[in-house]
Design a protein around this motif. Structure first.
Motif, PDB file in Angstrom:
ATOM      1  N   ALA A   2      -1.797  19.299 131.717  1.00 27.53           N
ATOM      2  CA  ALA A   2      -2.736  18.503 130.942  1.00 27.53           C
ATOM      3  C   ALA A   2      -2.011  17.978 129.707  1.00 27.53           C
ATOM      4  CB  ALA A   2      -3.936  19.325 130.529  1.00 27.53           C
ATOM      5  N   GLU A   3      -2.039  16.666 129.538  1.00 30.80           N
ATOM      6  CA  GLU A   3      -1.401  16.039 128.380  1.00 30.80           C
ATOM      7  C   GLU A   3       0.056  16.473 128.234  1.00 30.80           C
ATOM      8  OE1 GLU A   3      -3.777  16.554 124.897  1.00 30.80           O
ATOM      9  OE2 GLU A   3      -5.615  16.020 125.945  1.00 30.80           O
ATOM     10  N   SER A   4       0.793  16.472 129.318  1.00 32.14           N
ATOM     11  CA  SER A   4       2.213  16.839 129.418  1.00 32.14           C
ATOM     12  C   SER A   4       2.508  18.289 129.052  1.00 32.14           C
ATOM     13  CB  SER A   4       3.089  15.889 128.591  1.00 32.14           C
ATOM     14  OG  SER A   4       2.987  16.150 127.213  1.00 32.14           O
ATOM     15  N   LYS A   5       1.501  19.127 129.012  1.00 36.72           N
ATOM     16  CA  LYS A   5       1.683  20.565 128.807  1.00 36.72           C
ATOM     17  C   LYS A   5       1.289  21.279 130.095  1.00 36.72           C
ATOM     18  CE  LYS A   5       0.801  20.375 123.893  1.00 36.72           C
ATOM     19  NZ  LYS A   5      -0.011  20.847 122.797  1.00 36.72           N
ATOM     20  N   VAL A   6       1.846  22.456 130.301  1.00 37.28           N
ATOM     21  CA  VAL A   6       1.542  23.212 131.515  1.00 37.28           C
ATOM     22  C   VAL A   6       0.956  24.574 131.155  1.00 37.28           C
ATOM     23  CG1 VAL A   6       3.269  22.081 132.936  1.00 37.28           C
ATOM     24  CG2 VAL A   6       3.901  24.096 131.663  1.00 37.28           C
ATOM     25  N   LEU A   7       0.123  25.069 132.038  1.00 40.08           N
ATOM     26  CA  LEU A   7      -0.465  26.394 131.888  1.00 40.08           C
ATOM     27  C   LEU A   7      -0.224  27.152 133.188  1.00 40.08           C
ATOM     28  CD1 LEU A   7      -2.247  28.449 130.355  1.00 40.08           C
ATOM     29  CD2 LEU A   7      -4.199  27.403 131.497  1.00 40.08           C
ATOM     30  N   PHE A   8       0.316  28.353 133.054  1.00 40.10           N
ATOM     31  CA  PHE A   8       0.561  29.212 134.206  1.00 40.10           C
ATOM     32  C   PHE A   8      -0.380  30.405 134.126  1.00 40.10           C
ATOM     33  CE2 PHE A   8       4.617  27.186 133.228  1.00 40.10           C
ATOM     34  CZ  PHE A   8       4.937  26.636 134.449  1.00 40.10           C
ATOM     35  N   VAL A   9      -0.986  30.743 135.254  1.00 39.30           N
ATOM     36  CA  VAL A   9      -1.849  31.915 135.353  1.00 39.30           C
ATOM     37  C   VAL A   9      -1.450  32.655 136.623  1.00 39.30           C
ATOM     38  CG1 VAL A   9      -4.221  32.746 135.570  1.00 39.30           C
ATOM     39  CG2 VAL A   9      -3.750  30.718 134.208  1.00 39.30           C
ATOM     40  N   ALA A  10      -1.337  33.974 136.516  1.00 41.01           N
ATOM     41  CA  ALA A  10      -0.977  34.782 137.680  1.00 41.01           C
ATOM     42  C   ALA A  10      -1.875  36.005 137.754  1.00 41.01           C
ATOM     43  CB  ALA A  10       0.480  35.219 137.592  1.00 41.01           C
ATOM     44  N   LYS A  11      -2.248  36.361 138.975  1.00 40.68           N
ATOM     45  CA  LYS A  11      -3.056  37.544 139.220  1.00 40.68           C
ATOM     46  C   LYS A  11      -2.472  38.249 140.435  1.00 40.68           C
ATOM     47  CE  LYS A  11      -7.559  39.469 139.454  1.00 40.68           C
ATOM     48  NZ  LYS A  11      -7.070  40.803 139.189  1.00 40.68           N
ATOM     49  N   CYS A  23       2.922  40.176 136.828  1.00 39.59           N
ATOM     50  CA  CYS A  23       2.424  38.866 136.428  1.00 39.59           C
ATOM     51  C   CYS A  23       2.949  38.423 135.062  1.00 39.59           C
ATOM     52  CB  CYS A  23       0.906  38.863 136.425  1.00 39.59           C
ATOM     53  SG  CYS A  23       0.205  39.044 138.073  1.00 39.59           S
ATOM     54  N   GLY A  24       2.955  39.330 134.104  1.00 36.71           N
ATOM     55  CA  GLY A  24       3.428  38.982 132.762  1.00 36.71           C
ATOM     56  C   GLY A  24       4.846  38.450 132.773  1.00 36.71           C
ATOM     57  N   ASN A  25       5.709  39.078 133.547  1.00 35.23           N
ATOM     58  CA  ASN A  25       7.100  38.637 133.639  1.00 35.23           C
ATOM     59  C   ASN A  25       7.216  37.285 134.338  1.00 35.23           C
ATOM     60  OD1 ASN A  25       7.771  41.073 132.459  1.00 35.23           O
ATOM     61  ND2 ASN A  25       8.380  42.026 134.374  1.00 35.23           N
ATOM     62  N   LEU A  26       6.409  37.077 135.370  1.00 30.42           N
ATOM     63  CA  LEU A  26       6.476  35.822 136.119  1.00 30.42           C
ATOM     64  C   LEU A  26       6.061  34.626 135.277  1.00 30.42           C
ATOM     65  CD1 LEU A  26       5.034  36.910 139.577  1.00 30.42           C
ATOM     66  CD2 LEU A  26       7.430  36.514 138.971  1.00 30.42           C
ATOM     67  N   VAL A  27       4.912  34.724 134.622  1.00 33.40           N
ATOM     68  CA  VAL A  27       4.454  33.573 133.842  1.00 33.40           C
ATOM     69  C   VAL A  27       5.345  33.330 132.632  1.00 33.40           C
ATOM     70  CG1 VAL A  27       2.067  33.709 134.630  1.00 33.40           C
ATOM     71  CG2 VAL A  27       2.714  34.862 132.519  1.00 33.40           C
ATOM     72  N   LYS A  28       5.875  34.398 132.063  1.00 32.25           N
ATOM     73  CA  LYS A  28       6.773  34.227 130.921  1.00 32.25           C
ATOM     74  C   LYS A  28       8.025  33.472 131.349  1.00 32.25           C
ATOM     75  CE  LYS A  28       8.962  36.520 127.106  1.00 32.25           C
ATOM     76  NZ  LYS A  28       8.573  37.404 126.055  1.00 32.25           N
ATOM     77  N   GLN A  29       8.602  33.850 132.486  1.00 32.63           N
ATOM     78  CA  GLN A  29       9.793  33.159 132.981  1.00 32.63           C
ATOM     79  C   GLN A  29       9.498  31.683 133.231  1.00 32.63           C
ATOM     80  OE1 GLN A  29      11.445  34.706 136.631  1.00 32.63           O
ATOM     81  NE2 GLN A  29      13.026  33.159 136.710  1.00 32.63           N
ATOM     82  N   ALA A  30       8.378  31.396 133.868  1.00 36.75           N
ATOM     83  CA  ALA A  30       8.013  30.005 134.150  1.00 36.75           C
ATOM     84  C   ALA A  30       7.800  29.225 132.854  1.00 36.75           C
ATOM     85  CB  ALA A  30       6.753  29.956 135.002  1.00 36.75           C
ATOM     86  N   ALA A  31       7.119  29.822 131.897  1.00 35.93           N
ATOM     87  CA  ALA A  31       6.842  29.147 130.631  1.00 35.93           C
ATOM     88  C   ALA A  31       8.120  28.866 129.856  1.00 35.93           C
ATOM     89  CB  ALA A  31       5.877  29.979 129.796  1.00 35.93           C
ATOM     90  N   ILE A  32       9.036  29.817 129.846  1.00 39.77           N
ATOM     91  CA  ILE A  32      10.299  29.619 129.133  1.00 39.77           C
ATOM     92  C   ILE A  32      11.055  28.431 129.716  1.00 39.77           C
ATOM     93  CG2 ILE A  32      12.587  30.634 128.761  1.00 39.77           C
ATOM     94  CD1 ILE A  32      11.116  33.331 128.296  1.00 39.77           C
TER      95      ILE A  32
END
Length: 68
Positions: A2-11, A23-32
Motif C-alpha cells: 500500500a502506497e509503496s510500503k509492504v506489510l508482512f504477516v505470518a502465522k 514467524c518473528g524471524n521470517l517477517v523480520k528477515q523479509a522486512a529488512i
C-alpha cells in the motif's frame, strides 16, 4: 503493498513451530530486505518495509527458508 510500503504477516501452528518455523524471524528477515523492521512471537508476527520494489526478493528468500 500500500502506497509503496509492504506489510508482512505470518502465522504458524505448533507443528510448524516444532519444525523450526519462527514467524518473528521470517517477517523480520523479509522486512529488512524491504528496508524495514519488525518481528513478533514464534507463532504470529508482523513487520513492515518501505521499499515495495524488493517484495519479490523478500518473498523468494522466505520461500526458500520454509521450503516452499
Amino acid at each position: 503493498v500500500a502506497e509503496s510500503k509492504v506489510l508482512f504477516v505470518a502465522k504458524a501452528n505448533k507443528e510448524l513451530n516444532s519444525k523450526g518455523i519462527m514467524c518473528g524471524n521470517l517477517v523480520k528477515q523479509a522486512a529488512i530486505l524491504c528496508g524495514g523492521n519488525g518481528g513478533g512471537r514464534p507463532d504470529f508476527a508482523q513487520a513492515g518495509g518501505k521499499d515495495a520494489a524488493k517484495l519479490s526478493e523478500a518473498l523468494q528468500a522466505i520461500s526458500e527458508k520454509v521450503g516452499f
